[in-house]
Design an enzyme around this catalytic site. Structure first.
Site, mmCIF file in Angstrom:
data_model
loop_
_atom_site.group_PDB
_atom_site.id
_atom_site.type_symbol
_atom_site.label_atom_id
_atom_site.label_comp_id
_atom_site.label_asym_id
_atom_site.label_seq_id
_atom_site.Cartn_x
_atom_site.Cartn_y
_atom_site.Cartn_z
ATOM 1 N N GLU A 275 43.973 -19.836 -46.807
ATOM 2 C CA GLU A 275 44.432 -18.528 -47.295
ATOM 3 C C GLU A 275 44.769 -17.623 -46.105
ATOM 4 O O GLU A 275 44.190 -17.757 -45.027
ATOM 5 C CB GLU A 275 43.387 -17.896 -48.229
ATOM 6 C CG GLU A 275 41.975 -17.789 -47.669
ATOM 7 C CD GLU A 275 41.686 -16.495 -46.960
ATOM 8 O OE1 GLU A 275 42.438 -15.548 -47.154
ATOM 9 O OE2 GLU A 275 40.701 -16.455 -46.195
ATOM 10 N N GLY A 276 45.719 -16.708 -46.333
ATOM 11 C CA GLY A 276 46.252 -15.941 -45.205
ATOM 12 C C GLY A 276 45.563 -14.624 -44.938
ATOM 13 O O GLY A 276 45.708 -14.051 -43.866
ATOM 14 N N GLN A 277 44.756 -14.117 -45.895
ATOM 15 C CA GLN A 277 44.165 -12.782 -45.697
ATOM 16 C C GLN A 277 43.235 -12.759 -44.487
ATOM 17 O O GLN A 277 43.112 -11.766 -43.794
ATOM 18 C CB GLN A 277 43.354 -12.342 -46.935
ATOM 19 C CG GLN A 277 44.180 -11.838 -48.084
ATOM 20 C CD GLN A 277 44.922 -12.958 -48.767
ATOM 21 O OE1 GLN A 277 44.378 -14.037 -48.943
ATOM 22 N NE2 GLN A 277 46.170 -12.734 -49.101
ATOM 23 N N THR B 285 34.302 -9.547 -44.270
ATOM 24 C CA THR B 285 35.236 -9.818 -45.356
ATOM 25 C C THR B 285 34.402 -10.077 -46.608
ATOM 26 O O THR B 285 33.171 -10.098 -46.546
ATOM 27 C CB THR B 285 36.106 -11.067 -45.079
ATOM 28 O OG1 THR B 285 35.335 -12.236 -45.374
ATOM 29 C CG2 THR B 285 36.570 -11.141 -43.635
ATOM 30 N N CYS B 286 35.102 -10.334 -47.716
ATOM 31 C CA CYS B 286 34.336 -10.535 -48.949
ATOM 32 C C CYS B 286 33.503 -11.814 -48.879
ATOM 33 O O CYS B 286 32.515 -11.938 -49.565
ATOM 34 C CB CYS B 286 35.270 -10.569 -50.134
ATOM 35 S SG CYS B 286 36.450 -11.881 -49.988
ATOM 36 N N MET C 65 44.257 -6.902 -53.092
ATOM 37 C CA MET C 65 43.909 -8.037 -53.940
ATOM 38 C C MET C 65 44.534 -7.900 -55.327
ATOM 39 O O MET C 65 44.951 -8.875 -55.931
ATOM 40 C CB MET C 65 42.378 -8.135 -54.067
ATOM 41 C CG MET C 65 41.713 -8.643 -52.825
ATOM 42 S SD MET C 65 42.179 -10.363 -52.526
ATOM 43 C CE MET C 65 43.223 -10.218 -51.134
ATOM 44 N N SER C 66 44.611 -6.660 -55.808
ATOM 45 C CA SER C 66 45.213 -6.446 -57.122
ATOM 46 C C SER C 66 46.699 -6.760 -57.069
ATOM 47 O O SER C 66 47.263 -7.326 -58.007
ATOM 48 C CB SER C 66 44.984 -5.006 -57.580
ATOM 49 O OG SER C 66 43.604 -4.788 -57.688
ATOM 50 N N ARG D 178 32.451 -13.339 -45.819
ATOM 51 C CA ARG D 178 31.696 -13.570 -44.582
ATOM 52 C C ARG D 178 31.417 -12.273 -43.838
ATOM 53 O O ARG D 178 32.170 -11.308 -43.930
ATOM 54 C CB ARG D 178 32.446 -14.527 -43.646
ATOM 55 C CG ARG D 178 33.780 -14.023 -43.124
ATOM 56 C CD ARG D 178 34.508 -15.073 -42.324
ATOM 57 N NE ARG D 178 34.940 -16.142 -43.190
ATOM 58 C CZ ARG D 178 34.473 -17.401 -43.104
ATOM 59 N NH1 ARG D 178 33.601 -17.713 -42.185
ATOM 60 N NH2 ARG D 178 34.917 -18.326 -43.935
HETATM 61 N N1 LIG Z 1 41.150 -8.321 -48.820
HETATM 62 C C1 LIG Z 1 40.748 -9.560 -49.079
HETATM 63 O O1 LIG Z 1 41.177 -10.565 -48.473
HETATM 64 C C2 LIG Z 1 39.755 -9.815 -50.187
HETATM 65 C C3 LIG Z 1 39.573 -11.107 -50.644
HETATM 66 C C4 LIG Z 1 38.703 -11.321 -51.698
HETATM 67 C C5 LIG Z 1 38.019 -10.279 -52.265
HETATM 68 N N2 LIG Z 1 38.170 -9.037 -51.771
HETATM 69 C C6 LIG Z 1 37.404 -7.971 -52.400
HETATM 70 O O2 LIG Z 1 38.260 -7.333 -53.345
HETATM 71 C C7 LIG Z 1 37.938 -5.944 -53.409
HETATM 72 C C8 LIG Z 1 39.210 -5.150 -53.153
HETATM 73 O O3 LIG Z 1 39.700 -5.494 -51.884
HETATM 74 P P1 LIG Z 1 41.131 -5.005 -51.395
HETATM 75 O O4 LIG Z 1 41.385 -5.691 -50.103
HETATM 76 O O5 LIG Z 1 42.126 -5.125 -52.496
HETATM 77 O O6 LIG Z 1 40.819 -3.450 -51.133
HETATM 78 P P2 LIG Z 1 41.827 -2.248 -50.870
HETATM 79 O O7 LIG Z 1 43.218 -2.712 -50.659
HETATM 80 O O8 LIG Z 1 41.179 -1.390 -49.847
HETATM 81 O O9 LIG Z 1 41.795 -1.435 -52.265
HETATM 82 C C9 LIG Z 1 40.610 -0.857 -52.687
HETATM 83 C C10 LIG Z 1 40.687 -0.584 -54.187
HETATM 84 O O10 LIG Z 1 39.370 -0.237 -54.618
HETATM 85 C C11 LIG Z 1 39.412 1.070 -55.216
HETATM 86 N N3 LIG Z 1 38.139 1.720 -54.924
HETATM 87 C C12 LIG Z 1 37.600 1.979 -53.710
HETATM 88 N N4 LIG Z 1 36.401 2.566 -53.853
HETATM 89 C C13 LIG Z 1 36.183 2.691 -55.183
HETATM 90 C C14 LIG Z 1 35.117 3.224 -55.960
HETATM 91 N N5 LIG Z 1 34.027 3.738 -55.378
HETATM 92 N N6 LIG Z 1 35.220 3.169 -57.306
HETATM 93 C C15 LIG Z 1 36.315 2.643 -57.888
HETATM 94 N N7 LIG Z 1 37.367 2.135 -57.217
HETATM 95 C C16 LIG Z 1 37.286 2.161 -55.877
HETATM 96 C C17 LIG Z 1 40.600 1.745 -54.590
HETATM 97 O O11 LIG Z 1 40.998 2.790 -55.426
HETATM 98 P P3 LIG Z 1 41.873 4.030 -54.868
HETATM 99 O O12 LIG Z 1 43.291 3.546 -54.859
HETATM 100 O O13 LIG Z 1 41.634 5.099 -55.842
HETATM 101 O O14 LIG Z 1 41.341 4.351 -53.506
HETATM 102 C C18 LIG Z 1 41.590 0.581 -54.547
HETATM 103 O O15 LIG Z 1 42.130 0.341 -55.803
HETATM 104 C C19 LIG Z 1 36.839 -5.709 -52.374
HETATM 105 O O16 LIG Z 1 35.583 -5.753 -53.008
HETATM 106 C C20 LIG Z 1 36.965 -6.886 -51.436
HETATM 107 O O17 LIG Z 1 35.739 -7.221 -50.835
HETATM 108 C C21 LIG Z 1 39.048 -8.760 -50.775
#
Ligand SMILES: NC(=O)c1ccc[n+]([C@@H]2O[C@H](COP(=O)([O-])OP(=O)(O)OC[C@H]3O[C@@H](n4cnc5c(N)ncnc54)[C@H](OP(=O)(O)O)[C@@H]3O)[C@@H](O)[C@H]2O)c1
Length: 436
Positions: free
Chosen positions: A114-116, A49-50, A202-203, A52
């Site tokens: 947190e739930g993720q 994960t981000c 996350m967005s 760990r």
């Molecule tokens: N999930 C969690 O609980 C969590 C918590 C904290 C932080 N994070 C961090 O937040 C970030 C996003 O996580 P997520 O869970 O939201 O991921 P996600 O749902 O898989 O979404 C990935 C996003 O990144 C974009 N992307 C992927 N590769 C890319 C590249 N090479 N250049 C530009 N954009 C790219 C994707 O764009 P497309 O739509 O074009 O594919 C999409 O918008 C990660 O770095 C993750 O480690 C995640």
């Protein structure tokens, strides 16, 4: 056999080390394969994960197993062992079980509760099963960790209140804006020109929190515009303008607050990019990506303030006290779940003896039945033979029921060992003798 976990987290390693050990989903399969090929690793699973990276494993020798996994992490990250080891933690057996239960419940998370993390633990189970790297022990342990995470969320108030890295990021923006206005408090973001880069999970959470914190307009940039548009369509109360990632310079020139949460492997914003812009106002950047989306070299640029995921600690600590009290409620539940797993684990000790006992009685039954049937000769019909056979099986099962139940029942290790010795001696099914 031993359960071990080797890993690092936001508690033991800064983001610049964690990002070197972020294993993307598409390479988890090959990582699990390499781990399984190691002599000391019998079962393996990876939680990435981000915050760990943890490897849970069943190993045949604890020290050798832990060394093997640490060496794997060193090779994967490209970090020399002496640079990586200070950031790694190791837990063995009951401590490893207790750690996993806490992780799954969100008690070890940067944002407590947190739930993720629960969906990430579920993903670890799915990837382990798909890649056949888990056996009965990890399957049982991880499945129990998932149900424990669910229990904590349904039986305590730890999961109430939408807490996540994204909500903390929005709060950090509010706090920093407040501080820049001379107030040490969270303030409304309505005056900010806000952008979110990325359109993933996350967005989505960022947009939800921005909406609830008074934002009315957001610029949403993504590599794929359709995905941004689809996400935007779920927010009827927020005016979201979607654009492609190629519009990033324009976004950085116009906006005052930019969140980045893409899964890119390389930074998409760095000092040279920002320095090349014609900007006038102040720019606050908040990056929750790991690996980081924003290069550390932006620090120190005039009128630019940049934060990464480790900076969320500042807002998290402010909210922690109240949540710690709720976390205490969950601890009892976690102990109970850990104990249940360890009881099951201990009961496995009885399995070889039970199998030998069963095989020994079964061979006596089959031999004696054969003798009796041959004595009866052709006068015995097929139906009568079946009845006698079922009778012999029924007797064996009835005889086995009480000792098997008692050997499997939860009990102190020494008591079980005593009982196993007695059964093995009385029935002549010691391993050494190779009986049965
Ligand atoms: N999930 C969690 O609980 C969590 C918590 C904290 C932080 N994070 C961090 O937040 C970030 C996003 O996580 P997520 O869970 O939201 O991921 P996600 O749902 O898989 O979404 C990935 C996003 O990144 C974009 N992307 C992927 N590769 C890319 C590249 N090479 N250049 C530009 N954009 C790219 C994707 O764009 P497309 O739509 O074009 O594919 C999409 O918008 C990660 O770095 C993750 O480690 C995640």
């Amino acid at each position: 056999m031993h359960i071990a976990v080797v890993g690092l987290s936001h508690r033991t390693a800064p983001v610049e080390v964690r990002e070197k050990l972020s294993i993307p989903e598409q390479t988890i399969g090959s990582s699990l394969k390499s781990l399984k090929e190691e002599e000391h690793v019998l079962e393996a699973s990876i939680l990435s994960t981000c915050n760990r990276l943890e490897i849970y494993a069943v190993v045949n020798k604890p020290e050798e197993g832990i060394t093997t996994i640490s060496e794997f992490l060193s090779r994967y990250s490209g970090l020399a062992k002496e640079d990586l080891l200070p950031h790694l933690f190791f837990f063995h057996h009951d401590e490893a079980v207790a750690h996993l239960m806490r992780v799954s419940a969100g008690l070890d998370s940067l944002v407590l509760g947190e739930g993720q993390i629960l969906s990430q633990v579920k993903k670890m189970v799915r990837l382990g099963q798909e890649n056949h790297s888990m056996g009965p022990i990890l399957n049982r342990l991880l499945t129990q960790a998932v149900s424990t995470g669910k229990r904590v969320r349904s039986e305590t108030s730890l999961g109430t209140g939408a807490v996540s890295i994204s909500s903390a990021a929005v709060e950090l923006a509010q706090l920093k804006l407040g501080q820049s206005l001379g107030k040490d408090q969270l303030v409304s973001l309505e005056s900010e020109r806000v952008a979110v880069v990325g359109a993933g999970r996350m967005s989505r959470l960022l947009l939800q929190h921005l909406q609830s914190k008074g934002c009315s307009e957001v610029l949403l940039l993504n590599r794929t515009k359709e995905r941004a548009e689809k996400l935007a369509s779920d927010f009827s109360e927020l005016s979201i303008h979607c654009a492609l990632l190629s519009d990033l310079d324009d976004c950085l020139s116009k906006c005052s607050l930019v969140f980045t949460s893409t899964a890119t492997e390389e930074p998409i914003i760095n000092a040279s990019r920002i320095n090349a812009l014609e900007r006038t106002g102040f720019l606050r950047l908040i990056d929750i990506g790991v690996p980081r989306n924003i290069d550390a070299d932006v620090t120190g640029i005039n009128h630019v303030e940049s934060h990464d995921v480790d900076d969320l600690q500042e807002v998290v600590s402010r909210n922690q006290e109240a949540r710690q009290k709720v976390a205490m409620q969950a601890e009892g539940l976690l102990k109970e779940e850990g104990r249940l797993f360890l009881e099951w684990w201990d009961s496995l000790e009885a399995v070889p003896t039970i199998n030998r006992l069963r095989a020994s009685l079964e061979s006596i039954r089959a031999e004696e039945l054969q003798k009796a049937l041959s004595r009866m000769g052709p006068d015995f019909s097929a139906r009568e033979r079946k009845v006698v056979e079922a009778l012999s099986k029924g007797i064996i099962n009835k005889i086995l029921h009480a000792p098997v139940t008692s050997l499997r029942a939860p009990q102190a290790r020494a008591a079980r060992q005593n009982a196993l010795n007695v059964v093995e001696t009385l029935f002549g099914v010691n391993n050494e003798k190779g009986s049965g």
